[in-house]
Design a protein around this motif. Structure first.
Motif, mmCIF file in Angstrom:
data_model
loop_
_atom_site.group_PDB
_atom_site.id
_atom_site.type_symbol
_atom_site.label_atom_id
_atom_site.label_comp_id
_atom_site.label_asym_id
_atom_site.label_seq_id
_atom_site.Cartn_x
_atom_site.Cartn_y
_atom_site.Cartn_z
ATOM 1 N N THR A 272 0.857 -1.194 0.000
ATOM 2 C CA THR A 272 0.000 0.000 0.000
ATOM 3 C C THR A 272 0.886 1.233 0.000
ATOM 4 N N TYR A 273 0.564 2.173 -0.873
ATOM 5 C CA TYR A 273 1.374 3.372 -1.079
ATOM 6 C C TYR A 273 0.585 4.605 -0.641
ATOM 7 N N ALA A 274 1.294 5.581 -0.105
ATOM 8 C CA ALA A 274 0.682 6.839 0.301
ATOM 9 C C ALA A 274 0.661 7.820 -0.858
ATOM 10 N N PHE A 275 -0.466 8.521 -0.992
ATOM 11 C CA PHE A 275 -0.610 9.596 -1.964
ATOM 12 C C PHE A 275 -0.884 10.888 -1.193
ATOM 13 N N ALA A 276 -1.368 11.921 -1.854
ATOM 14 C CA ALA A 276 -1.553 13.213 -1.204
ATOM 15 C C ALA A 276 -2.717 13.191 -0.220
ATOM 16 N N LEU A 277 -2.661 14.080 0.764
ATOM 17 C CA LEU A 277 -3.744 14.305 1.730
ATOM 18 C C LEU A 277 -4.151 13.048 2.492
ATOM 19 N N GLY A 278 -3.214 12.139 2.691
ATOM 20 C CA GLY A 278 -3.509 10.937 3.453
ATOM 21 C C GLY A 278 -4.202 9.844 2.677
ATOM 22 N N THR A 279 -4.363 10.005 1.356
ATOM 23 C CA THR A 279 -4.968 8.952 0.542
ATOM 24 C C THR A 279 -3.946 7.846 0.292
ATOM 25 N N THR A 280 -4.453 6.634 0.033
ATOM 26 C CA THR A 280 -3.578 5.492 -0.212
ATOM 27 C C THR A 280 -4.147 4.632 -1.331
ATOM 28 N N SER A 281 -3.302 3.770 -1.855
ATOM 29 C CA SER A 281 -3.741 2.785 -2.839
ATOM 30 C C SER A 281 -2.866 1.547 -2.717
ATOM 31 N N ARG A 282 -3.474 0.407 -2.996
ATOM 32 C CA ARG A 282 -2.769 -0.868 -2.931
ATOM 33 C C ARG A 282 -2.479 -1.365 -4.341
ATOM 34 N N LYS A 283 -1.249 -1.800 -4.563
ATOM 35 C CA LYS A 283 -0.910 -2.402 -5.851
ATOM 36 C C LYS A 283 -1.413 -3.840 -5.869
ATOM 37 N N ILE A 284 -2.290 -4.129 -6.817
ATOM 38 C CA ILE A 284 -2.987 -5.412 -6.839
ATOM 39 C C ILE A 284 -2.240 -6.447 -7.657
ATOM 40 N N THR A 285 -1.682 -6.037 -8.780
ATOM 41 C CA THR A 285 -0.964 -6.970 -9.657
ATOM 42 C C THR A 285 0.408 -6.420 -9.988
ATOM 43 N N GLY A 286 1.344 -7.331 -10.214
ATOM 44 C CA GLY A 286 2.695 -6.939 -10.566
ATOM 45 C C GLY A 286 2.871 -6.823 -12.067
ATOM 46 N N PRO A 287 4.077 -6.467 -12.506
ATOM 47 C CA PRO A 287 4.320 -6.289 -13.936
ATOM 48 C C PRO A 287 4.257 -7.611 -14.691
ATOM 49 N N ALA A 288 3.772 -7.547 -15.916
ATOM 50 C CA ALA A 288 3.694 -8.745 -16.756
ATOM 51 C C ALA A 288 5.069 -9.161 -17.250
ATOM 52 N N ILE A 289 6.013 -8.234 -17.269
ATOM 53 C CA ILE A 289 7.393 -8.500 -17.677
ATOM 54 C C ILE A 289 8.306 -7.869 -16.631
ATOM 55 N N ALA A 290 9.300 -8.597 -16.191
ATOM 56 C CA ALA A 290 10.240 -8.069 -15.205
ATOM 57 C C ALA A 290 11.150 -7.035 -15.853
ATOM 58 N N LEU A 291 11.576 -6.071 -15.058
ATOM 59 C CA LEU A 291 12.471 -5.042 -15.571
ATOM 60 C C LEU A 291 13.740 -5.661 -16.148
ATOM 61 N N ALA A 292 14.239 -6.715 -15.525
ATOM 62 C CA ALA A 292 15.463 -7.360 -15.995
ATOM 63 C C ALA A 292 15.320 -7.936 -17.386
ATOM 64 N N ASP A 293 14.083 -8.172 -17.808
ATOM 65 C CA ASP A 293 13.834 -8.757 -19.131
ATOM 66 C C ASP A 293 13.514 -7.717 -20.190
ATOM 67 N N ILE A 294 13.525 -6.443 -19.817
ATOM 68 C CA ILE A 294 13.185 -5.389 -20.776
ATOM 69 C C ILE A 294 14.319 -5.136 -21.762
ATOM 70 N N GLY A 295 15.544 -5.188 -21.293
ATOM 71 C CA GLY A 295 16.687 -4.885 -22.155
ATOM 72 C C GLY A 295 16.966 -3.390 -22.208
ATOM 73 N N ASP A 296 17.835 -3.014 -23.135
ATOM 74 C CA ASP A 296 18.223 -1.612 -23.256
ATOM 75 C C ASP A 296 17.045 -0.763 -23.712
ATOM 76 N N VAL A 297 17.000 0.460 -23.222
ATOM 77 C CA VAL A 297 15.935 1.405 -23.550
ATOM 78 C C VAL A 297 16.570 2.725 -23.960
ATOM 79 N N ASP A 298 16.088 3.291 -25.032
ATOM 80 C CA ASP A 298 16.592 4.593 -25.465
ATOM 81 C C ASP A 298 16.013 5.739 -24.651
#
Length: 264
Positions: A32-58
């Motif tokens: 759960t992450y904090a946003f402005a004015l005391g609001t929060t949100s929970r990350k429900i699902t993770g990335p479909a591709i891991a960052l390590a599998d992305i490769g080089d990015v311009d």
């Protein structure tokens, strides 16, 4: 153009040799992450591709740096995979000050920068306006921008990434007659219990209006799943967009998570 939707606002775009990552979010689900004015949100699902599998990015297109559903901790740590980061002026200052990236460039709506890379055509990037909520909320929600990308001398953008925004006058003005080949449309109808009916991003009905105004060759919805503060998730948004009148529904292309799609 090839687009791979990774989750939330995050997508990998491959065009004319350029590899472009949008709003990197690569944290695992459950936090759960904090946003402005005391609001929060929970990350429900993770990335479909891991960052390590992305490769080089311009290039990373970062609509804003201060909300975890657009740049989470793993995404921030992974900015180094990219040669250049384009973001808001405030975002560039923050990323530079913290050492998150050595070539973070800040843009305001209307600013244009031309990027060069060996073996690739020059890329003209123009920042487009966003308002991340109701009028007068900017001091709370902070600055946000979108991006249009085009080849030098092109009549229309190859890509428009709307960024997190509601529908308002400046956005309508920029969208009208834009005719991008592909539009990445951030929706999700972000809301928080604390602020009741106030929305901080477009919903699918807003997206219909935006698509009618901009007439993209294809519109790919993003920022529509994976977080608890998205009041309109993908299943509901897809029903609304499928029922859109005229040519709008024909322009919408859903990109399955983790699977690249090729667009003309």
């Amino acid at each position: 153009m090839r687009i791979t939707r990774i989750g939330g606002p995050t997508a990998l775009i491959e065009w004319e040799g350029w590899r472009i990552l949008t709003d990197p979010t690569f944290d695992p689900p459950g936090r759960t992450y904090a946003f402005a004015l005391g609001t929060t949100s929970r990350k429900i699902t993770g990335p479909a591709i891991a960052l390590a599998d992305i490769g080089d990015v311009d290039l990373v297109l970062l609509s804003h740096h201060h909300h975890a559903d657009n740049l989470d901790d793993a995404g921030r740590a992974g900015l180094g995979v990219a040669r250049t980061v384009l973001t808001t002026v405030a975002g560039a200052k923050r990323l530079s000050a913290t050492g998150a990236h050595g070539d973070a460039r800040g843009l305001r709506a209307g600013d244009t920068v031309t990027l060069t890379a060996e073996g690739k055509p020059d890329l003209v990037v123009t920042a487009t306006p966003c308002r991340h909520g109701a009028p007068l909320t900017r001091p709370i929600v902070g600055p946000v921008i979108g991006f249009s990308l085009a080849g030098v001398g092109a009549a229309h953008p190859a890509l428009w990434m709307t960024g997190d925004t509601v529908m308002y006058r400046a956005l309508r003005r920029v969208a009208t007659g834009m005719h991008p080949d592909v539009a990445l449309v951030h929706i999700g109808a972000v809301k928080f219990p604390l602020t009741g009916p106030l929305a901080y991003t477009m919903d699918a009905d807003d997206a219909i209006e935006l698509i009618e105004l901009s007439e993209p060759g294809a519109a790919v919805p993003v920022h529509v799943e994976g977080w608890s503060h998205f009041s309109q998730q993908e299943e509901e948004a897809s029903r609304v967009l499928a029922a859109a009148p005229g040519a709008v529904g024909e322009r919408v292309r859903w990109a399955p998570l983790g699977e690249p799609i090729d667009l003309p």
